[in-house]
Design a protein around this motif. Structure first.
Motif, PDB file in Angstrom:
ATOM      1  N   SER A   1      44.621  36.268  38.401  1.00  0.00           N
ATOM      2  CA  SER A   1      43.676  36.474  39.502  1.00  0.00           C
ATOM      3  C   SER A   1      43.515  37.940  39.880  1.00  0.00           C
ATOM      4  N   ALA A   2      44.095  38.857  39.107  1.00  0.00           N
ATOM      5  CA  ALA A   2      44.119  40.273  39.488  1.00  0.00           C
ATOM      6  C   ALA A   2      42.726  40.850  39.667  1.00  0.00           C
ATOM      7  N   ALA A   3      41.794  40.505  38.785  1.00  0.00           N
ATOM      8  CA  ALA A   3      40.451  41.089  38.860  1.00  0.00           C
ATOM      9  C   ALA A   3      39.739  40.647  40.132  1.00  0.00           C
ATOM     10  N   ASP A   4      39.808  39.363  40.464  1.00  0.00           N
ATOM     11  CA  ASP A   4      39.161  38.871  41.681  1.00  0.00           C
ATOM     12  C   ASP A   4      39.787  39.499  42.922  1.00  0.00           C
ATOM     13  N   LEU A   5      41.094  39.632  42.912  1.00  0.00           N
ATOM     14  CA  LEU A   5      41.798  40.245  44.038  1.00  0.00           C
ATOM     15  C   LEU A   5      41.378  41.699  44.209  1.00  0.00           C
ATOM     16  N   ALA A   6      41.256  42.417  43.098  1.00  0.00           N
ATOM     17  CA  ALA A   6      40.843  43.815  43.156  1.00  0.00           C
ATOM     18  C   ALA A   6      39.417  43.947  43.688  1.00  0.00           C
ATOM     19  N   ASP A   7      38.535  43.054  43.274  1.00  0.00           N
ATOM     20  CA  ASP A   7      37.149  43.084  43.764  1.00  0.00           C
ATOM     21  C   ASP A   7      37.112  42.952  45.285  1.00  0.00           C
TER      22      ASP A   7
ATOM     23  N   LYS B   1      36.056  45.860  48.346  1.00  0.00           N
ATOM     24  CA  LYS B   1      35.076  45.614  49.413  1.00  0.00           C
ATOM     25  C   LYS B   1      35.672  45.899  50.785  1.00  0.00           C
ATOM     26  N   ASN B   2      36.971  45.632  50.932  1.00  0.00           N
ATOM     27  CA  ASN B   2      37.632  45.783  52.233  1.00  0.00           C
ATOM     28  C   ASN B   2      38.237  47.168  52.455  1.00  0.00           C
ATOM     29  N   GLY B   3      38.090  48.067  51.480  1.00  0.00           N
ATOM     30  CA  GLY B   3      38.646  49.411  51.624  1.00  0.00           C
ATOM     31  C   GLY B   3      40.156  49.454  51.534  1.00  0.00           C
ATOM     32  N   GLN B   4      40.737  48.483  50.830  1.00  0.00           N
ATOM     33  CA  GLN B   4      42.195  48.457  50.679  1.00  0.00           C
ATOM     34  C   GLN B   4      42.617  49.217  49.431  1.00  0.00           C
ATOM     35  N   LEU B   5      43.717  49.943  49.560  1.00  0.00           N
ATOM     36  CA  LEU B   5      44.262  50.727  48.462  1.00  0.00           C
ATOM     37  C   LEU B   5      45.652  50.224  48.110  1.00  0.00           C
ATOM     38  N   THR B   6      46.056  50.475  46.869  1.00  0.00           N
ATOM     39  CA  THR B   6      47.417  50.153  46.441  1.00  0.00           C
ATOM     40  C   THR B   6      47.959  51.347  45.656  1.00  0.00           C
TER      41      THR B   6
ATOM     42  N   ARG C   1      41.146  58.972  44.268  1.00  0.00           N
ATOM     43  CA  ARG C   1      41.413  57.641  43.722  1.00  0.00           C
ATOM     44  C   ARG C   1      41.531  57.736  42.195  1.00  0.00           C
ATOM     45  N   SER C   2      42.332  56.880  41.631  1.00  0.00           N
ATOM     46  CA  SER C   2      42.428  56.803  40.180  1.00  0.00           C
ATOM     47  C   SER C   2      41.137  56.256  39.603  1.00  0.00           C
ATOM     48  N   ARG C   3      40.729  56.791  38.474  1.00  0.00           N
ATOM     49  CA  ARG C   3      39.504  56.306  37.832  1.00  0.00           C
ATOM     50  C   ARG C   3      39.735  54.975  37.115  1.00  0.00           C
ATOM     51  N   TYR C   4      41.012  54.581  36.901  1.00  0.00           N
ATOM     52  CA  TYR C   4      41.241  53.339  36.162  1.00  0.00           C
ATOM     53  C   TYR C   4      42.230  52.382  36.827  1.00  0.00           C
ATOM     54  N   ARG C   5      42.915  52.788  37.893  1.00  0.00           N
ATOM     55  CA  ARG C   5      43.810  51.853  38.581  1.00  0.00           C
ATOM     56  C   ARG C   5      43.026  51.103  39.651  1.00  0.00           C
ATOM     57  N   ARG C   6      42.973  49.803  39.535  1.00  0.00           N
ATOM     58  CA  ARG C   6      42.289  48.994  40.537  1.00  0.00           C
ATOM     59  C   ARG C   6      43.282  48.621  41.637  1.00  0.00           C
ATOM     60  N   PRO C   7      42.787  48.239  42.826  1.00  0.00           N
ATOM     61  CA  PRO C   7      43.679  48.010  43.970  1.00  0.00           C
ATOM     62  C   PRO C   7      44.466  46.700  43.899  1.00  0.00           C
ATOM     63  N   VAL C   8      45.399  46.656  42.942  1.00  0.00           N
ATOM     64  CA  VAL C   8      46.375  45.571  42.881  1.00  0.00           C
ATOM     65  C   VAL C   8      47.745  46.215  42.701  1.00  0.00           C
ATOM     66  N   THR C   9      48.775  45.524  43.102  1.00  0.00           N
ATOM     67  CA  THR C   9      50.123  46.030  42.891  1.00  0.00           C
ATOM     68  C   THR C   9      50.513  45.811  41.420  1.00  0.00           C
ATOM     69  N   SER C  10      51.615  46.417  41.027  1.00  0.00           N
ATOM     70  CA  SER C  10      52.062  46.238  39.638  1.00  0.00           C
ATOM     71  C   SER C  10      52.407  44.778  39.360  1.00  0.00           C
ATOM     72  N   VAL C  11      52.908  44.075  40.365  1.00  0.00           N
ATOM     73  CA  VAL C  11      53.233  42.653  40.199  1.00  0.00           C
ATOM     74  C   VAL C  11      51.950  41.839  40.046  1.00  0.00           C
ATOM     75  N   GLU C  12      50.972  42.121  40.897  1.00  0.00           N
ATOM     76  CA  GLU C  12      49.705  41.378  40.852  1.00  0.00           C
ATOM     77  C   GLU C  12      48.924  41.649  39.575  1.00  0.00           C
ATOM     78  N   SER C  13      49.100  42.835  38.989  1.00  0.00           N
ATOM     79  CA  SER C  13      48.327  43.190  37.800  1.00  0.00           C
ATOM     80  C   SER C  13      48.632  42.279  36.622  1.00  0.00           C
ATOM     81  N   ARG C  14      49.758  41.573  36.672  1.00  0.00           N
ATOM     82  CA  ARG C  14      50.146  40.675  35.586  1.00  0.00           C
ATOM     83  C   ARG C  14      49.617  39.256  35.802  1.00  0.00           C
ATOM     84  N   GLN C  15      48.936  39.041  36.917  1.00  0.00           N
ATOM     85  CA  GLN C  15      48.446  37.708  37.240  1.00  0.00           C
ATOM     86  C   GLN C  15      46.992  37.536  36.797  1.00  0.00           C
TER      87      GLN C  15
END
Length: 548
Positions: A175-181, A185-190, A159-173
């Motif tokens: 709500s990105a931090a809450d979505l990544a959290d 928890k759900n074991g989802q990767l992007t 896993r990347s040490r700094y990429r959180r599990p959001v898409t590049s599109v979502e990273s600009r929103q």
């Protein structure tokens, strides 16, 4: 499984059709293609984790003519693709390789979405040279979020040490931090980790055997052809010979081998932006059996920074710097305090600017650089690991004026003051007369579209002022073993070395000198890997799964 002497002995006793060295995108793709056709495949990974550089990447895949372009209302054209690629590669790639890529690229999407549970989407973004003939939006694809369950007995996915599990599109929103959290928890990767995880699960279902923490040493031979490999644990213990009909080298480039990087790239310091296992193992092994090399002066370049305390596998780690260089209110200057490129240009093209040699001073004036910005920029945008609401860390060098900042970073106060003043005047008018920053649609994609009149330009005029050191970064080398269209490694006379294939950064890139768009490394690599895996199974008599 992680490697032990018992594991080695078991692997040695087994019969394999193909041994793949390396578990990045290329290794997994070629292994999966071969295994789905019925081949018995062993994949050998040097580290304890699967995925290589692909797993820590943004995971975008540049594939012209991909079927998801229709979702954006885009239609691609083979002739346009080839016209664009010819200009991007500057004549450094034979036409038949460009044609093979253009023809096979759409099928890569079909294969991934039929052979794995992953789904891709087309990113609504332009090619890196959007104004050139043949450029088109939507050629870059990205994985949708993927829920990963690690197969029993398989090593974990890197896993990347700094990429959180959001898409590049979502990273600009917002709500990105809450979505990544929630996804964590759900074991989802992007991004790249999602692509690797999906390929790993599909490899497990197809019966690919994987051993990790294994060092590849060299080849074994039989009847004048390569017939296997010799591997050991990472401590160099007892070596074991693993027999196979064919060997695929997919073990990355050589960006962590300073002897090789100095030999091929010169003395400009560079920071590897990849896991610290890409040391040229496959390249050196290929040279020992007479392989031809190609494109050796090229890498996937970027601007990069080494943030204090960040590490990868026990080594000081670097990360690439992209959006901070395009957002309005920053500039990048060299050791003289001068801007030296359009900071918002594609990171590969920008990286080349660090390598410019000045014959008058007999120096590389851009070998050391600084990202410079003011407090307005700091309040508006996150800067690397520092959110806009956090206080500046110790590694942000700050001062109350450009002249004082120049003294602190060791550049000419007069020159930096002049650079900032000239830039500010142009920024207020919305036109970068020196380098054209913000003129192209690619620049604007990384800028701030809410900022007018230019999404990439704003003056630096509110104290305090900040600077962080920027270096040339190496995302992965793209010169390596010369291969045929089907991935066979070629000798110095251009003949195939029997039993030896290569794909990924260990092989010379089909993109030559250029970088066409986001995912312009991974797209051609996955395409070549798919063709390589299929060619081997055809050559040893398995069914053709070209339509799968």
């Amino acid at each position: 499984m992680n490697l032990s002497n018992a594991d080695l002995a078991i692997a040695q006793a087994r019969e394999f059709d193909i041994v793949v060295i390396g578990s990045g995108g290329a290794g997994l793709m070629s292994a999966l293609a071969a295994a789905r056709a019925g081949a018995r495949v062993l994949l050998v990974e040097k580290s304890s984790l699967l995925g290589g550089t692909t797993a820590i990447s943004g995971g975008q895949i540049w594939l012209p003519g991909n079927p998801h372009m229709e979702d954006l209302g885009r239609n691609d054209d083979r002739y346009a693709t080839l016209a664009y690629l010819r200009q991007v590669t500057l004549g450094s790639v034979p036409e038949q390789y460009l044609e093979a890529f253009a023809d096979a690229a759409p099928g890569v999407v079909t294969f991934i979405e039929s052979a794995t549970d992953l789904r891709l989407f087309a990113v609504d973004r332009p090619d890196y040279h959007a104004e050139w003939p043949g450029a088109c939006d939507g050629r870059s694809l990205e994985p949708l979020p993927f829920t990963h369950v690690n197969p029993a007995g398989y090593p974990s996915v890197r896993r990347s040490r700094y990429r959180r599990p959001v898409t590049s599109v979502e990273s600009r929103q917002n709500s990105a931090a809450d979505l990544a959290d929630q996804r964590e928890k759900n074991g989802q990767l992007t991004q790249g980790a999602a692509l690797v995880a999906a390929l790993v699960e599909a490899c497990a279902k197809a019966g690919v055997e994987i051993i990790a923490n294994a060092r590849f040493h060299d080849f074994s031979f039989s009847d004048g052809r390569i017939s296997g490999v010799r591997i050991s644990d990472m401590d160099g213990g007892v070596e074991r010979a693993i027999q196979a009909h064919a060997v695929i080298l997919a073990c990355g480039g050589f960006e962590w081998n300073t002897t090789l990087t100095k030999a091929f790239f010169g003395t400009v310091p560079q920071l590897p932006v990849s896991p610290p296992f890409n040391e040229g193992d496959g390249l050196l092994a290929g040279l020992c059996v007479g392989a031809q090399l190609a494109n050796m002066g090229e890498s996937w370049w970027t601007a990069a920074i080494q943030i204090p305390g960040e590490a990868e596998d026990g080594q000081a780690a670097a990360r690439n710097v992209v959006r901070e260089l395009a957002l309005p209110g920053s500039i990048m200057v060299n050791r003289a305090g001068h801007r030296f490129a359009n900071e918002a240009s594609s990171y590969n093209d920008l990286g080349k600017a660090f390598l410019r040699f000045d014959p008058k001073s007999c120096t590389y004036p851009n070998d050391k650089a600084w990202l410079v910005f003011d407090s307005n920029f700091k309040r508006r945008y996150n800067v690397l690991t520092v959110s806009k609401n956090q206080p500046p860390p110790d590694w942000f060098i700050q001062a109350d004026s450009p002249a004082l900042l120049a003294k602190r970073i060791g550049v000419s106060p007069v020159d930096l003051q002049h650079t900032v003043a000239a830039f500010n005047d142009q920024a207020r008018h919305g036109v970068d007369q020196q380098f054209g920053r913000g003129d192209s649609r690619h620049d604007q994609f990384y800028g701030d579209i809410e900022h007018k009149p230019n999404a990439c330009l704003a003056p630096l005029d509110v104290a305090p002022f900040y600077a962080v050191p920027i270096s040339l970064g190496n995302l992965g080398t793209k010169g390596g073993l010369a291969t045929s269209l089907e991935g066979a490694v070629l000798d110095r006379e251009g003949n195939a070395i029997a039993g030896l294939f290569a794909c990924g950064n260990v092989a010379a890139s089909w993109m030559g000198l250029g970088y066409p768009g986001a995912g312009g490394s991974l797209g051609p690599i996955l395409t070549a890997a798919l063709l390589c895996g299929r060619e081997i199974v055809r050559s040893i008599g398995f069914q053709d799964l070209n339509a799968v």
